[in-house]
Design a protein around this motif. Structure first.
Motif, PDB file in Angstrom:
ATOM      1  N   MET A  20       0.838  -1.182   0.000  1.00 15.16           N
ATOM      2  CA  MET A  20       0.000   0.000   0.000  1.00 15.16           C
ATOM      3  C   MET A  20       0.885   1.249   0.000  1.00 15.16           C
ATOM      4  SD  MET A  20      -2.894   0.926   2.775  1.00 15.16           S
ATOM      5  CE  MET A  20      -3.000   2.627   3.224  1.00 15.16           C
ATOM      6  N   VAL A  21       0.612   2.143  -0.916  1.00 16.60           N
ATOM      7  CA  VAL A  21       1.352   3.393  -1.028  1.00 16.60           C
ATOM      8  C   VAL A  21       0.833   4.364   0.034  1.00 16.60           C
ATOM      9  CG1 VAL A  21       1.886   5.326  -2.547  1.00 16.60           C
ATOM     10  CG2 VAL A  21       1.698   3.021  -3.488  1.00 16.60           C
ATOM     11  N   ARG A  22       1.749   4.991   0.736  1.00 16.54           N
ATOM     12  CA  ARG A  22       1.379   5.951   1.767  1.00 16.54           C
ATOM     13  C   ARG A  22       0.785   7.203   1.127  1.00 16.54           C
ATOM     14  NH1 ARG A  22       1.449   5.132   7.215  1.00 16.54           N
ATOM     15  NH2 ARG A  22       3.522   5.110   8.044  1.00 16.54           N
ATOM     16  N   PRO A  23      -0.306   7.722   1.688  1.00 14.77           N
ATOM     17  CA  PRO A  23      -0.886   8.946   1.140  1.00 14.77           C
ATOM     18  C   PRO A  23       0.041  10.140   1.351  1.00 14.77           C
ATOM     19  CG  PRO A  23      -2.021   8.303   3.159  1.00 14.77           C
ATOM     20  CD  PRO A  23      -1.056   7.206   2.830  1.00 14.77           C
ATOM     21  N   THR A  24      -0.013  11.058   0.417  1.00 14.10           N
ATOM     22  CA  THR A  24       0.802  12.273   0.505  1.00 14.10           C
ATOM     23  C   THR A  24      -0.058  13.527   0.384  1.00 14.10           C
ATOM     24  OG1 THR A  24       1.238  12.146  -1.871  1.00 14.10           O
ATOM     25  CG2 THR A  24       2.887  11.156  -0.394  1.00 14.10           C
ATOM     26  N   THR A  25      -1.373  13.342   0.336  1.00 12.99           N
ATOM     27  CA  THR A  25      -2.299  14.469   0.295  1.00 12.99           C
ATOM     28  C   THR A  25      -3.461  14.177   1.239  1.00 12.99           C
ATOM     29  OG1 THR A  25      -3.688  13.571  -1.471  1.00 12.99           O
ATOM     30  CG2 THR A  25      -1.773  14.925  -2.141  1.00 12.99           C
ATOM     31  N   LYS A  26      -4.110  15.227   1.673  1.00 16.45           N
ATOM     32  CA  LYS A  26      -5.265  15.062   2.558  1.00 16.45           C
ATOM     33  C   LYS A  26      -6.366  14.234   1.897  1.00 16.45           C
ATOM     34  CE  LYS A  26      -8.642  17.686   5.256  1.00 16.45           C
ATOM     35  NZ  LYS A  26      -9.006  19.025   5.759  1.00 16.45           N
ATOM     36  N   PRO A  27      -6.739  14.506   0.648  1.00 16.34           N
ATOM     37  CA  PRO A  27      -7.783  13.678   0.032  1.00 16.34           C
ATOM     38  C   PRO A  27      -7.420  12.188  -0.019  1.00 16.34           C
ATOM     39  CG  PRO A  27      -7.482  15.680  -1.244  1.00 16.34           C
ATOM     40  CD  PRO A  27      -6.368  15.639  -0.233  1.00 16.34           C
ATOM     41  N   SER A  28      -6.157  11.883  -0.312  1.00 13.54           N
ATOM     42  CA  SER A  28      -5.781  10.467  -0.367  1.00 13.54           C
ATOM     43  C   SER A  28      -5.736   9.859   1.030  1.00 13.54           C
ATOM     44  CB  SER A  28      -4.462  10.261  -1.108  1.00 13.54           C
ATOM     45  OG  SER A  28      -3.383  10.867  -0.445  1.00 13.54           O
ATOM     46  N   LEU A  29      -5.339  10.629   2.018  1.00 11.38           N
ATOM     47  CA  LEU A  29      -5.352  10.152   3.407  1.00 11.38           C
ATOM     48  C   LEU A  29      -6.776   9.788   3.818  1.00 11.38           C
ATOM     49  CD1 LEU A  29      -4.221   9.798   6.338  1.00 11.38           C
ATOM     50  CD2 LEU A  29      -4.683  12.243   6.641  1.00 11.38           C
ATOM     51  N   MET A  30      -7.695  10.686   3.590  1.00 13.84           N
ATOM     52  CA  MET A  30      -9.085  10.465   3.996  1.00 13.84           C
ATOM     53  C   MET A  30      -9.704   9.301   3.212  1.00 13.84           C
ATOM     54  SD  MET A  30      -9.236  12.722   6.358  1.00 13.84           S
ATOM     55  CE  MET A  30     -10.882  13.196   6.846  1.00 13.84           C
ATOM     56  N   ALA A  31      -9.430   9.241   1.920  1.00 12.17           N
ATOM     57  CA  ALA A  31      -9.987   8.169   1.083  1.00 12.17           C
ATOM     58  C   ALA A  31      -9.412   6.811   1.474  1.00 12.17           C
ATOM     59  CB  ALA A  31      -9.715   8.457  -0.393  1.00 12.17           C
ATOM     60  N   GLN A  37     -13.953   7.333  13.640  1.00 14.12           N
ATOM     61  CA  GLN A  37     -14.630   8.582  13.266  1.00 14.12           C
ATOM     62  C   GLN A  37     -13.945   9.787  13.900  1.00 14.12           C
ATOM     63  OE1 GLN A  37     -16.804   8.634  10.875  1.00 14.12           O
ATOM     64  NE2 GLN A  37     -16.883   6.411  10.790  1.00 14.12           N
ATOM     65  N   ASP A  38     -13.533   9.647  15.156  1.00 16.96           N
ATOM     66  CA  ASP A  38     -12.854  10.747  15.856  1.00 16.96           C
ATOM     67  C   ASP A  38     -11.531  11.102  15.189  1.00 16.96           C
ATOM     68  OD1 ASP A  38     -14.939  10.802  17.695  1.00 16.96           O
ATOM     69  OD2 ASP A  38     -13.800   9.732  19.261  1.00 16.96           O
ATOM     70  N   VAL A  39     -10.777  10.084  14.760  1.00 11.53           N
ATOM     71  CA  VAL A  39      -9.491  10.334  14.110  1.00 11.53           C
ATOM     72  C   VAL A  39      -9.706  11.042  12.774  1.00 11.53           C
ATOM     73  CG1 VAL A  39      -7.487   9.231  13.011  1.00 11.53           C
ATOM     74  CG2 VAL A  39      -8.225   8.498  15.283  1.00 11.53           C
ATOM     75  N   SER A  83       1.450  11.476   8.166  1.00 14.17           N
ATOM     76  CA  SER A  83       1.976  10.107   8.237  1.00 14.17           C
ATOM     77  C   SER A  83       1.511   9.402   9.506  1.00 14.17           C
ATOM     78  CB  SER A  83       3.499  10.101   8.131  1.00 14.17           C
ATOM     79  OG  SER A  83       4.095  10.644   9.289  1.00 14.17           O
ATOM     80  N   TYR A  84       1.323  10.145  10.585  1.00 11.72           N
ATOM     81  CA  TYR A  84       0.813   9.542  11.826  1.00 11.72           C
ATOM     82  C   TYR A  84      -0.657   9.147  11.666  1.00 11.72           C
ATOM     83  CZ  TYR A  84       5.003  10.629  14.499  1.00 11.72           C
ATOM     84  OH  TYR A  84       6.287  10.668  14.975  1.00 11.72           O
ATOM     85  N   PHE A  85      -1.424  10.010  11.022  1.00 12.29           N
ATOM     86  CA  PHE A  85      -2.828   9.671  10.769  1.00 12.29           C
ATOM     87  C   PHE A  85      -2.928   8.447   9.855  1.00 12.29           C
ATOM     88  CE2 PHE A  85      -3.696  14.096  12.136  1.00 12.29           C
ATOM     89  CZ  PHE A  85      -4.763  13.864  12.986  1.00 12.29           C
ATOM     90  N   ALA A  86      -2.074   8.383   8.842  1.00  2.00           N
ATOM     91  CA  ALA A  86      -2.088   7.233   7.926  1.00  2.00           C
ATOM     92  C   ALA A  86      -1.696   5.954   8.655  1.00  2.00           C
ATOM     93  CB  ALA A  86      -1.141   7.494   6.752  1.00  2.00           C
ATOM     94  N   SER A  87      -0.695   6.042   9.512  1.00  2.00           N
ATOM     95  CA  SER A  87      -0.251   4.863  10.257  1.00  2.00           C
ATOM     96  C   SER A  87      -1.340   4.331  11.179  1.00  2.00           C
ATOM     97  CB  SER A  87       0.993   5.194  11.088  1.00  2.00           C
ATOM     98  OG  SER A  87       2.086   5.434  10.242  1.00  2.00           O
ATOM     99  N   ALA A  88      -2.070   5.228  11.803  1.00  2.00           N
ATOM    100  CA  ALA A  88      -3.103   4.811  12.756  1.00  2.00           C
ATOM    101  C   ALA A  88      -4.390   4.364  12.075  1.00  2.00           C
ATOM    102  CB  ALA A  88      -3.417   5.955  13.720  1.00  2.00           C
ATOM    103  N   THR A  89      -4.531   4.659  10.795  1.00  2.00           N
ATOM    104  CA  THR A  89      -5.770   4.288  10.108  1.00  2.00           C
ATOM    105  C   THR A  89      -5.465   3.295   8.983  1.00  2.00           C
ATOM    106  OG1 THR A  89      -5.673   6.271   8.680  1.00  2.00           O
ATOM    107  CG2 THR A  89      -6.969   6.437  10.725  1.00  2.00           C
ATOM    108  N   ALA A  90      -5.352   3.751   7.768  1.00  2.00           N
ATOM    109  CA  ALA A  90      -5.257   2.871   6.597  1.00  2.00           C
ATOM    110  C   ALA A  90      -4.173   1.803   6.729  1.00  2.00           C
ATOM    111  CB  ALA A  90      -5.032   3.700   5.334  1.00  2.00           C
ATOM    112  N   SER A  91      -2.983   2.186   7.148  1.00  2.00           N
ATOM    113  CA  SER A  91      -1.893   1.212   7.261  1.00  2.00           C
ATOM    114  C   SER A  91      -2.171   0.183   8.349  1.00  2.00           C
ATOM    115  CB  SER A  91      -0.574   1.918   7.562  1.00  2.00           C
ATOM    116  OG  SER A  91      -0.205   2.735   6.495  1.00  2.00           O
ATOM    117  N   HIS A  92      -2.698   0.648   9.468  1.00  2.00           N
ATOM    118  CA  HIS A  92      -3.005  -0.261  10.571  1.00  2.00           C
ATOM    119  C   HIS A  92      -4.192  -1.164  10.218  1.00  2.00           C
ATOM    120  CE1 HIS A  92      -1.244   0.370  14.807  1.00  2.00           C
ATOM    121  NE2 HIS A  92      -1.415  -0.918  14.628  1.00  2.00           N
TER     122      HIS A  92
END
Length: 182
Positions: A1-12, A123-125, A153-162
């Motif tokens: 999985m590619v790490r997001p580098t933009t807010k829209p990709s992080l949220m999606a 939802q909170d995150v 990167s912390y938000f991505a780690s705690a959500t999509a990556s985890h």
């Protein structure tokens, strides 16, 4: 999985993997939910988490607790409180011990409670992540307390990556269950 580098990709990515994880959970049979996770026969699964988590509840409370780390860290630092991401006495060399403490803390948490906790914390995150601009999330140096990384990167780690980690573990458990006779 590619790490997001933009807010829209992080949220999606966070939302997509959350949906996939929930679909996988919803597909689990009673047998798969009742059998203890056991990866001891697989020599490739040597990391501590393969032996730590014994059921779906353990996986969900792990995700919940990592959500709490992000939430507490970001909120405190945004209020001007100098707080490390990992709470004392833990650091990046000892965070495995922290994960065991999370596991032990939730042994009396029910599966239903863990699902509710995970849903709410997810939802909170996302709600917190959405309060930041793309630049605040993905420009290094925006917040001194983030260090050499980006807040996103912390938000991505705690959500999509985890969530990806959780799906791999659950899929491995389901595969193991298929080889077990009733």
């Amino acid at each position: 999985m590619v790490r997001p580098t933009t807010k829209p990709s992080l949220m999606a990515d966070a939302d997509s993997n959350y949906q996939k994880l929930n679909q996988l959970i919803d597909s689990m049979t009673e047998k798969e939910l009742s059998i203890v996770f056991d990866f001891s026969d697989d020599d490739r699964k040597k990391e501590a988490h393969w032996g730590r988590d014994k059921n779906l509840r353990d996986v969900l409370v792990h995700l919940y607790e990592w959500h709490q780390l992000v939430l507490n860290w970001v909120v405190a630092n945004m209020k001007g409180e100098d707080r490390s991401f990992l709470p004392a006495p833990y650091n990046w060399k000892t965070y495995g011990v922290m994960n065991v403490a999370f596991f032990e803390k939730h042994q009396n948490t029910s599966l239903d409670q863990s699902k509710e906790m995970f849903e709410k914390s997810h939802q909170d995150v996302l709600k917190l992540a959405d309060t930041f601009t793309n630049e605040e999330l993905f420009t290094k140096g925006t917040y001194k307390w983030v260090g050499g990384s980006t807040l996103g990167s912390y938000f991505a780690s705690a959500t999509a990556s985890h969530y990806d980690w959780a799906m791999k573990k659950i899929k491995a458990h389901i595969k193991n269950c298929k080889g077990i006779k009733n």
